[in-house]
Design an enzyme around this catalytic site. Structure first.
Site, PDB file in Angstrom:
ATOM      1  NE  ARG A 173      -7.093  -9.527   1.620  1.00 30.42           N
ATOM      2  CZ  ARG A 173      -7.168  -8.346   1.773  1.00 30.42           C
ATOM      3  NH1 ARG A 173      -6.812  -7.404   0.785  1.00 30.42           N
ATOM      4  NH2 ARG A 173      -8.101  -8.038   2.663  1.00 30.42           N
ATOM      5  CB  ILE A 192      -3.305  -4.579   1.997  1.00 29.90           C
ATOM      6  CG1 ILE A 192      -3.341  -3.892   3.452  1.00 29.90           C
ATOM      7  CG2 ILE A 192      -2.198  -5.240   1.585  1.00 29.90           C
ATOM      8  CD1 ILE A 192      -3.041  -4.728   4.573  1.00 29.90           C
ATOM      9  CG  LEU A 193      -3.069  -1.769  -3.707  1.00 27.55           C
ATOM     10  CD1 LEU A 193      -2.099  -0.724  -4.305  1.00 27.55           C
ATOM     11  CD2 LEU A 193      -4.409  -1.685  -4.180  1.00 27.55           C
ATOM     12  CG  ASN A 219      -0.615   4.996   1.120  1.00 24.22           C
ATOM     13  OD1 ASN A 219      -1.961   5.307   1.208  1.00 24.22           O
ATOM     14  ND2 ASN A 219      -0.155   4.637   2.573  1.00 24.22           N
ATOM     15  CG  HIS A 252       0.659   6.471   7.012  1.00 22.90           C
ATOM     16  ND1 HIS A 252      -0.602   5.422   7.061  1.00 22.90           N
ATOM     17  CD2 HIS A 252       1.066   6.651   8.101  1.00 22.90           C
ATOM     18  CE1 HIS A 252      -0.361   5.031   8.470  1.00 22.90           C
ATOM     19  NE2 HIS A 252       0.608   5.635   8.961  1.00 22.90           N
ATOM     20  CB  ALA A 278       4.922  -6.631  -1.175  1.00 21.43           C
ATOM     21  CG  ASP A 318       1.450   2.292   5.997  1.00 22.00           C
ATOM     22  OD1 ASP A 318       0.995   2.713   4.985  1.00 22.00           O
ATOM     23  OD2 ASP A 318       0.889   2.118   7.059  1.00 22.00           O
TER      24      ASP A 318
END
Ligand code: GAR
Length: 211
Positions: free
Chosen positions: A66, A93-94, A108, A110, A144, A147
């Protein structure tokens, strides 16, 4: 003019809303410079090509770890001289590399009123099964913690007795299509001030006034 990358995994209707906003001249001081997907077959990529936008693919499965995927995505963004990033239906997920490169420069959208029903891809059905009477969408800065970044703007929609996942998702999506371009415009025009968890919106500059 800031360069915006849009990250999308699927249908790409939010990307389309950004493309339309740019065409209408309401995306502020930025232009879509790149669309990245983690899926080769994402409809979002077809929409990007149809709009004449550069595309790139960064599939997790193409990298041993990853962390190497994170570094590769960062390199793609750097190669396209990206300033701002919009996650528009991006299921990944970044990683820390990308997050560190764009502090308070990644947003983002949502499909719930965060902090309710965050952290997954089932926000609309979770809201329905919980029985809430109002739900909606949130555009927030990406940090990190999934959401959980500072909230830029939210739009609410009612939940009706006869709603199912399809009808409530549609109603929320219509609000997403207005909220995401609006948040990008505020970010691109440097009108967002982050103070802890709170994001304040500065008034629009009166560009007709001479200094
Ligand atoms: C949108 O509803 C977006 O909010 C959601 O995926 C959909 C993508 O639609 N994102 C998430 O659930 C992220 N947690 P689109 O591909 O048509 O823009």
């Amino acid at each position: 003019m800031k360069r915006l990358a849009v990250l999308a995994s699927g249908r790409g209707s939010n990307l389309q809303a950004l493309v339309a906003a740019q065409a209408e001249g309401i995306l502020g001081d930025c232009a879509i410079a790149l669309v990245v997907s983690n899926r080769r077959t994402a409809l979002a990529l077809d929409r990007a090509r149809a709009a004449g936008l550069p595309t790139a693919i960064a599939r997790l499965g193409d990298f041993p770890t990853r962390s190497e995927w994170d570094v590769a995505l960062d390199a793609i963004l750097a190669a396209h001289r990206v300033d701002l990033i919009a996650c528009a239906g991006f299921e990944m997920i970044l990683g820390p590399r990308v997050l560190a490169g764009y502090p308070l420069r990644i947003v983002n959208v949502h499909p719930s009123l965060l902090p309710s029903f965050g952290g997954g891809l089932t926000a609309q059905s979770d809201a329905l099964s919980h029985g809430v009477k109002i739900t909606g969408c949130t555009v927030h800065f990406v940090t990190a913690e999934v959401d959980a970044g500072p909230i830029i703007l939210q739009r609410g929609v009612p939940v009706f007795d006869d709603d199912d996942v399809a009808t409530i998702s549609d109603r929320i999506l219509r609000e997403e299509h207005r909220a995401l371009p609006e948040a990008i415009r505020l970010l691109a025009d440097d009108r967002l001030v982050v103070d802890g968890r709170r994001v304040r919106v500065l008034p629009a500059l009166d560009r007709t006034r001479s200094l």
